[in-house]
Design a protein around this motif. Sequence first.
Motif, PDB file in Angstrom:
ATOM      1  N   HIS A 189     -16.054 -25.008  11.887  1.00 30.26           N
ATOM      2  CA  HIS A 189     -15.793 -23.766  12.956  1.00 30.26           C
ATOM      3  C   HIS A 189     -16.045 -23.866  14.392  1.00 30.26           C
ATOM      4  CE1 HIS A 189     -14.278 -21.071   9.948  1.00 30.26           C
ATOM      5  NE2 HIS A 189     -15.043 -20.878   9.117  1.00 30.26           N
ATOM      6  N   ASP A 220     -13.808 -26.484  15.851  1.00 32.13           N
ATOM      7  CA  ASP A 220     -12.843 -25.793  16.070  1.00 32.13           C
ATOM      8  C   ASP A 220     -12.499 -24.932  17.627  1.00 32.13           C
ATOM      9  OD1 ASP A 220     -10.001 -24.972  15.296  1.00 32.13           O
ATOM     10  OD2 ASP A 220     -10.701 -23.133  14.670  1.00 32.13           O
ATOM     11  N   MET A 221     -13.698 -24.234  17.490  1.00 33.33           N
ATOM     12  CA  MET A 221     -13.902 -23.471  18.803  1.00 33.33           C
ATOM     13  C   MET A 221     -14.081 -24.318  20.112  1.00 33.33           C
ATOM     14  SD  MET A 221     -16.827 -20.903  17.435  1.00 33.33           S
ATOM     15  CE  MET A 221     -16.863 -19.713  18.930  1.00 33.33           C
ATOM     16  N   LYS A 240     -10.596 -25.217  20.770  1.00 31.79           N
ATOM     17  CA  LYS A 240      -9.892 -24.123  21.649  1.00 31.79           C
ATOM     18  C   LYS A 240     -10.336 -23.722  22.857  1.00 31.79           C
ATOM     19  CE  LYS A 240      -7.727 -21.867  17.690  1.00 31.79           C
ATOM     20  NZ  LYS A 240      -8.435 -21.636  16.591  1.00 31.79           N
ATOM     21  N   PHE A 293     -17.380 -18.111  24.605  1.00 29.09           N
ATOM     22  CA  PHE A 293     -16.522 -18.027  23.505  1.00 29.09           C
ATOM     23  C   PHE A 293     -16.946 -17.564  22.022  1.00 29.09           C
ATOM     24  CE2 PHE A 293     -15.726 -21.188  26.274  1.00 29.09           C
ATOM     25  CZ  PHE A 293     -14.239 -21.038  26.776  1.00 29.09           C
ATOM     26  N   LYS A 294     -16.467 -16.689  21.464  1.00 26.94           N
ATOM     27  CA  LYS A 294     -16.805 -16.024  19.965  1.00 26.94           C
ATOM     28  C   LYS A 294     -15.861 -16.200  19.033  1.00 26.94           C
ATOM     29  CE  LYS A 294     -19.644 -12.024  21.942  1.00 26.94           C
ATOM     30  NZ  LYS A 294     -19.467 -12.375  23.464  1.00 26.94           N
ATOM     31  N   LYS A 295     -16.296 -16.031  17.779  1.00 29.54           N
ATOM     32  CA  LYS A 295     -15.310 -16.063  16.767  1.00 29.54           C
ATOM     33  C   LYS A 295     -16.165 -15.334  15.422  1.00 29.54           C
ATOM     34  CE  LYS A 295     -12.792 -19.410  13.934  1.00 29.54           C
ATOM     35  NZ  LYS A 295     -12.487 -20.855  13.720  1.00 29.54           N
ATOM     36  N   GLU A 296     -15.215 -14.916  14.892  1.00 23.20           N
ATOM     37  CA  GLU A 296     -15.713 -14.173  13.605  1.00 23.20           C
ATOM     38  C   GLU A 296     -15.254 -15.141  12.373  1.00 23.20           C
ATOM     39  OE1 GLU A 296     -16.225  -9.708  13.368  1.00 23.20           O
ATOM     40  OE2 GLU A 296     -15.031 -10.548  11.914  1.00 23.20           O
ATOM     41  N   ALA A 297     -15.975 -15.567  11.595  1.00 21.72           N
ATOM     42  CA  ALA A 297     -15.682 -16.409  10.419  1.00 21.72           C
ATOM     43  C   ALA A 297     -16.198 -15.747   9.095  1.00 21.72           C
ATOM     44  CB  ALA A 297     -15.884 -17.926  10.652  1.00 21.72           C
ATOM     45  N   LYS A 345     -19.442 -12.672   6.303  1.00 20.78           N
ATOM     46  CA  LYS A 345     -19.062 -12.509   7.701  1.00 20.78           C
ATOM     47  C   LYS A 345     -20.252 -13.237   8.443  1.00 20.78           C
ATOM     48  CE  LYS A 345     -15.405  -9.890   8.188  1.00 20.78           C
ATOM     49  NZ  LYS A 345     -15.352  -8.845   7.270  1.00 20.78           N
ATOM     50  N   LEU A 351     -20.973 -14.283  12.772  1.00 21.01           N
ATOM     51  CA  LEU A 351     -20.353 -14.347  14.211  1.00 21.01           C
ATOM     52  C   LEU A 351     -20.769 -15.685  14.875  1.00 21.01           C
ATOM     53  CD1 LEU A 351     -18.767 -12.582  16.527  1.00 21.01           C
ATOM     54  CD2 LEU A 351     -20.999 -11.997  17.030  1.00 21.01           C
ATOM     55  N   SER A 363     -20.837 -18.086  18.369  1.00 16.12           N
ATOM     56  CA  SER A 363     -20.389 -18.097  20.011  1.00 16.12           C
ATOM     57  C   SER A 363     -21.008 -19.187  20.489  1.00 16.12           C
ATOM     58  CB  SER A 363     -21.267 -16.859  20.596  1.00 16.12           C
ATOM     59  OG  SER A 363     -20.918 -15.545  20.224  1.00 16.12           O
TER      60      SER A 363
END
Length: 1002
Positions: free
Chosen positions: A926, A929-930, A933, A984-988, A994, A996, A998
Motif C-alpha cells: 500500500h 502504491d502511494m 501515485k 497523501f492519505k489512503k484508506e485501506a 480498516k 488509515l 498517510s
Amino acid sequence: MRNIQIYKNMFNFPENEQKILKFWEKNKIFEKLREKNQGKPRWSFLDGPITANNPMGVHHAWGRSYKDLLQRYKAMKGFDQRYQNGFDCQGLWVEVEVEKELGFKNKKDIEKYGIDKFVEKCKERVKKYSEIQTKQSIRLGQWMDWENSYYTMSDENNYAIWHFLKKCWEQGLLYKGRDSVPWCPRCGTAISQHEILTEEYKLIIHRAIYFKLPILSKGFSSQGGPASGWEKTSFLVWTTTPWTIPANVALVVNPDFDYGIFEADGKRLILLKNLAKNILGKEFKLKKTIKGKTLKGLKYQGPFDDLERVKTARDEKAETFHTVVLDKDLVTETEGTGIVHTAPGAGEEDFEIGKRENLAVIDVIDESAFYLDKMNEFSGKSAKENPEIIFDYLKEYKEGEFFYKLEDYEHRYPTCWRCKQELVWRVVDEWYVSMEKIREPLVNIAKKINWIPEFGLDRELDWLKNMQDWLISKKRYWGLALPIFECEKCKNFEVIGSKEELQKRAIDGWEDFEGHSPHKPWIDSVKIKCKKCGEAVSRIKDVGNPWLDAGIVPFSTMGYFSEKNQWKKWFPVELVCESFPGQFKNWFYSLLVMSAVLEETGPVKTIFGYATVHDEKDEPMHKSKGNAIWFDDAAEKSGVDPIRWICAKQNPAENLRFGYNILDEAQKKLLVLYNVYSFFDTYTKGGKTFNEESRLNSNNILDKWILSKIHHLAGVAEFNFDKYNIAKAVFAIEDFFINDLSLWYIRRSRKRFHENSPDKEEAINTLYYVLLNFTKIIAPVMPFFAEEMYQTLCLNSKSQNPNPKSEMPESVHLCDWPNLKENSQTDLELEEGMDEARSLVNLILAERASKFIKVRQPIASVKIKSKNLKIKNKEELLELIKEETNIKEIIFDSKSPANEKIELELDTKITKELKEEGITREIIRHIQDMRKKAGLKPSDEISVFFFSDEELNKILKDNKQQILKEIKIKDFYFNQETNINFDFKKEAEVDDKKILLSIKKQ
Ligand SMILES: [Zn+2]
Ligand SMILES: [Zn+2]
C-alpha cells in the motif's frame, strides 16, 4: 494478464509513424538499403497490379502488408530485389466509374460524347487514383520504387499482349466463335465465364410462368390438324425468364421419366407425373402415364408464331421447329414441369442442345436487351425490365389458351461483376483462345508451383480441367485494342504482333494514329492489306479482356522485349501474392496461360493467396452496406503498424475480420511491448555502456533463459518467414514479448534493475541484447514501431560507446537479419525447466485461489507429488517458484501418482508469524502504491503515519526494521503520536480491518 499496466495514451501510433516517415525520407534509408544489396543474390518479387480506380480500402492493406513484409525480410537477409509496384488501368471497372461520373446510362451516351474524350477521361481517372494509392501505400510503410511503377495501359504492356496474341494465332489457338454468352445489358458486352464468380450469383425473386403449348401433330403438319389422339392436349411448360419465350424453338423431355396426361373440362395437360400435384388444380385427373420417349418428335404450336422473326426461323429449319427432343441431363425431377423450354438464341445449354439437334437460333434482343425489329409490338421494348408485356400478351392471346399461371420464384441468378445488373444470354461472335491444346501443359505447370494455401492447387486444377475456351473480346472502349484484322470480303483474319509490324503493314491511316497510345479510337484509323484478297482491312472493333493486361506483366515489366538477359535473371519470379477469390480464374490463370504460350514454363515459383477482409461480425465488407473501412480512416485513427500486425497474424486461408475493436485489441497488445521498451529506457537513461561481451557473463538464471528464448525466436521466425508461414512467425513473436519477456522476465527481474541491485549491469546488458535483436525480428512486420525502438536503443548505446567498430546502422532496416545461429545461447534444458516451473506456479496459484488464500499471505510449504518433474534439484528454479507463489518451502513427495498428473498439497495452516508477514507485506504494498501515485522517486525518503487498532500497531512495531529497509522510510508514527501534516492519505483494508495511511516526503 497480471501486473501489466496499459498506458494507452502514452504511445501515439499515427504520430510516431509520421515522424518515422520523415526520418526515412530525410535520410534516404530505402535508397541506402537498395544500394547495400545491389549485385547480391536475387529474390525476384512481382507485384500484382492494383486497380487504380478508387482510394484504398483496408482490404488492400492486407496484401500490401504481406508484400512489404516479405520484401523487407528478404532485404535484411541481403537479397537484391525489384521494387516495382503495378497499377491495373484498363477495363470495364474504370469505364463504369467514368460513366457514373459523367452521368451516362449506356454505350450510346459514350458514343455521343466521343470515344476519344471518353478514353482520355479513363486515363485521367487512372492517373488520379494511382497517385492517391501511391500516397496511401507510402503511408502504410510500403517500400517501393514509386517513381518507377508500371501501368498496364502503357504502350509497352499493350504491345506485349499483341506479341502474345500473335503467338496464339501462329499456334492456331485464336479463333472467332459464334456462341451463347452471358451478357450484361447495361455494359453492352459479353461477360466471360472467368468473370462470373460465385459471389456474382445473387438471390433474386423472379416472376415465373407456367404456359401451355398445344400439340399439333406427329410429323410436321402439312395437313395442319392435330395428330390423332393428341387433340385438345397441351404441354405444360415453365420458365423463370419469360422474355425468352419468343425465342423458343423446342421442348426437352427426359426419355425415362414418367409423364402424366391430366384432364379437366375436356382439356388435357402433359407434365411430369410427380410434379403435377403441386402445380395443377384438384379438378385435374390423371388419365394416362407415358414415358418421355413417346413424346419425341411431337410438334406444337407457339404463342409467337405470327412474329416475322419466328416465321423466318420456322422456314429455315422446318424439320426441327417446335419439336420435342430428348435429353437425360437437362431435365430434373425437382423443379418446373419436367418439360424444358428451349431457346438456343437466349440460353447457354439451349444453344448446346440446338447445335446437337440442328435447331434454329432466334435472336430476340439487342446488346441492351431490347427486343429487335420484326417482333411487332415488342420491338424496341426492354425484354428484361418488362416481363409484364409477355404475361399480358399470353393472358390475351387466343383467349388465354396458352396461359396457365404465374408464381414467385426465388433463385440464385448471375449478375454483372461490375454494375450488378442481371445477365442475359445472347448468341454473338466473340474471339477466343482455345484451351484444348494448352490444358495439359497448364496442368503440369500448375502442379510445379508451390501454392499457399495448399488448396490453391486443387482450385486451380479444378478450374483448368473444367474451363471453356477463353473469351478474350469485349465490345467496349477502354482497353487493349485487340490486334486482330479481319477481312470483310474474304473473312480471312490476321494478328499483328507489334507496333513496328503494324507500321510496316499499314496502307492507310498511320499518320492519324501516330503519336497516340494504341487505344480506341486512334488505332482504328490504321488499315492493312488483306494477304488473301488485297482488300483494305480494319481492326475488329473489340477491346481485350483485362486479365490479358495483368497476365503479361512477368514479360512486359521485366525486360522480356528490351533486355532479355536481364529478364532471364529475374524470371521465373519467386513469389506473387494476391487475394485469391477470383484469381484462380483470373490473374493466376492468365499468368499461367501467357507464360505457357510464350515460354512453355511456369512464371512463378510460389503463389501466395489470401482470403477476403470481413467486418467484425464476419460479414463481407461492402461500400453499399456501409461496413467498409477506408484505409485512410483506419491509418489515422489507429496507425498502420497495428493494421499490419493484424494482417500478418491472420491465417491467409481464412477471411480476416477487421474493425476498430479488433484494432484496439491489437494496440493494447503492442503497448505491452512498448512498456517493455520504456521500462528499459527508464533504467538506462543517464548512462550505461553496453558491452557485447558482458551479456555472456551473466549467471542469472532469468538472463540465461531469456537469451535462450530470443535465440530460439530468431530461428523460429526465420524458418517460418522463409516458408512464408507468416502467421506462425508472428504468433511466436507475440508469445515471446507477452508471455516470456513482459510477463515473466521483466516482472521477475524488476528489482534487479534498481539502483543498488548487485547485478544491475548484467540485467541491463541482457535486456539490451534481447531488445536489439527483437527489434530486428519485428522490423519487417511493424517497420515504424521497430524503427522507433531501434532509435531509442541506438541513442542509449551510441552516446556511451565511442568505439567506431561497434557503430550501428542508422536504421533498423539497414541491419542484417540477426544471425544468432553461431554462438547460440539456446539452452533447451533450461527452457524446459522454466516451462515446468511456470506451470507449477500456475497450479499453485490456482490451488491458493481455490482455498481463498491471497498471494500476499505467505504459506509455509507445498508438497508436490509427481513422477517426471525435472526441476527437483534445480535450486534457482525452485527459488523462482517460491518467490512467485509466496511459499517458504517446496517438498517433493516420493509417493507419486502413476500417471503424468501433478498433485499438490498446500500447507494451509497460517501461523502467527506467517500472518504477521502477510500483513507487513500488504502494508508495504500500500505504501509503495502511494509513493508511486504521489510521484515520488525511489530515492525519496518519507515519513509514514498509521491509524489502526492495537493489534495491527503491534505487528507493525515488531516488523519495523524490515519495513524501514524495504521502502526508504525515515520513521513511522501511530495514531495520535505526531502532529505532522501529512500530504497523501489512503484508506485501506488489511486483514479485514480498516487502516488509515498517510505519507509525507522528507
Ligand atoms: Zn454490367
Ligand atoms: Zn480478304
